[in-house]
Design a protein around this motif. Structure first.
Motif: not given
Length: 247
Positions: A171, A174-175, A179-182, A185, A199
């Motif tokens: 993750e 990807k950040a 890219a999208d990550c879990k 934010a 969230y």
């Protein structure tokens, strides 16, 4: 991960390692340490505090000691333990010792069967010999008149560490790659076409020692349920029994 720049994945692995180490109270990890033991006499030192130093040859006057209700005259190196009627040559190491890598006396390594470790900290001589009384700390442990113990400290990683490490590193990578990550934010609420999505509060998550990733938080809560910041330590005001070489 294979499609990302190796520099990005390297940073991600490094960040994940440091984050998990911190979140688990700095508990896991191994460190190999070279120790230079300094022998401590079996008596308490009061005899020489009152009547002066021992003989210059390295041997002391007999010291009376009350052991198990009986009086014994002890000289240096003849102190017996509570469980034994015979002399036991042992040295106290900083605890807990995971394993002994090597013991050198006069620059020569001893065979493994010449010693054992009791209570994760007592290095006991088992070949009938005695640990040296003197240790010339001005010389390297490859020289005569010296001895050293190389030991491994720390705690091995449990099996679940690999899964937690993999998820967190992926993750982060990807950040870093955009890219999208879990990873959560700073956004706390999103309203779109009449649908409200809430969230978790990132600040609150981090204060509680959580990341929002299931495998990571499961690992952390299992091994650090009380959210300790660091390992517990006990310090002694007595004189040290070993010296860490070069530090």
């Amino acid at each position: 991960m294979d499609t990302l720049n190796p520099a990005v994945t390297g940073v991600a692995v490094s960040m994940a390692t440091e984050a998990l180490w911190s979140l688990t109270g700095q508990r896991f990890g191994l460190c190999e340490v070279a120790l230079r033991p300094c022998r401590k006499d079996c008596h308490g030192g009061s005899f020489f505090d009152d009547f002066g130093p021992p003989w210059t040859g390295g041997w002391s006057y007999p010291q009376p000691a009350l052991i198990g209700g009986q009086w014994f005259n002890l000289t240096c190196g003849s102190c017996s333990g509570d469980c034994s009627c015979t002399s036991v040559s042992e040295v106290l190491l900083p605890a807990p010792v995971l394993r002994i890598v090597e013991v050198k006396v006069d620059g020569t390594p001893l065979v493994t069967g010449a010693y054992r470790v009791d209570n994760n900290r007592l290095l006991v001589r088992t070949d009938g010999g005695q640990w040296p009384r003197c240790n010339d700390l001005a010389l390297a442990d490859t020289e005569a008149g010296t001895w050293s113990v190389t030991a491994v400290y720390g705690e091995e990683l449990p099996d679940g560490a690999a899964l937690a490490m993999g998820q967190l590193a992926c993750e982060i990578a990807k950040a870093a790659d955009g890219a999208d990550c879990k990873l959560p934010a700073g956004l706390q609420q999103l309203v779109r076409q009449g649908v409200t999505i809430s969230y978790p509060d990132v600040g609150e998550l981090f204060r509680e020692g959580r990341t929002g990733l299931y495998l990571v938080d499961l690992f952390v809560s299992t091994w650090n349920p009380n959210r300790l910041r660091t390992r517990s330590r006990v310090y002694s005001v007595d004189r040290p029994t070993v010296r860490r070489a070069g530090t």
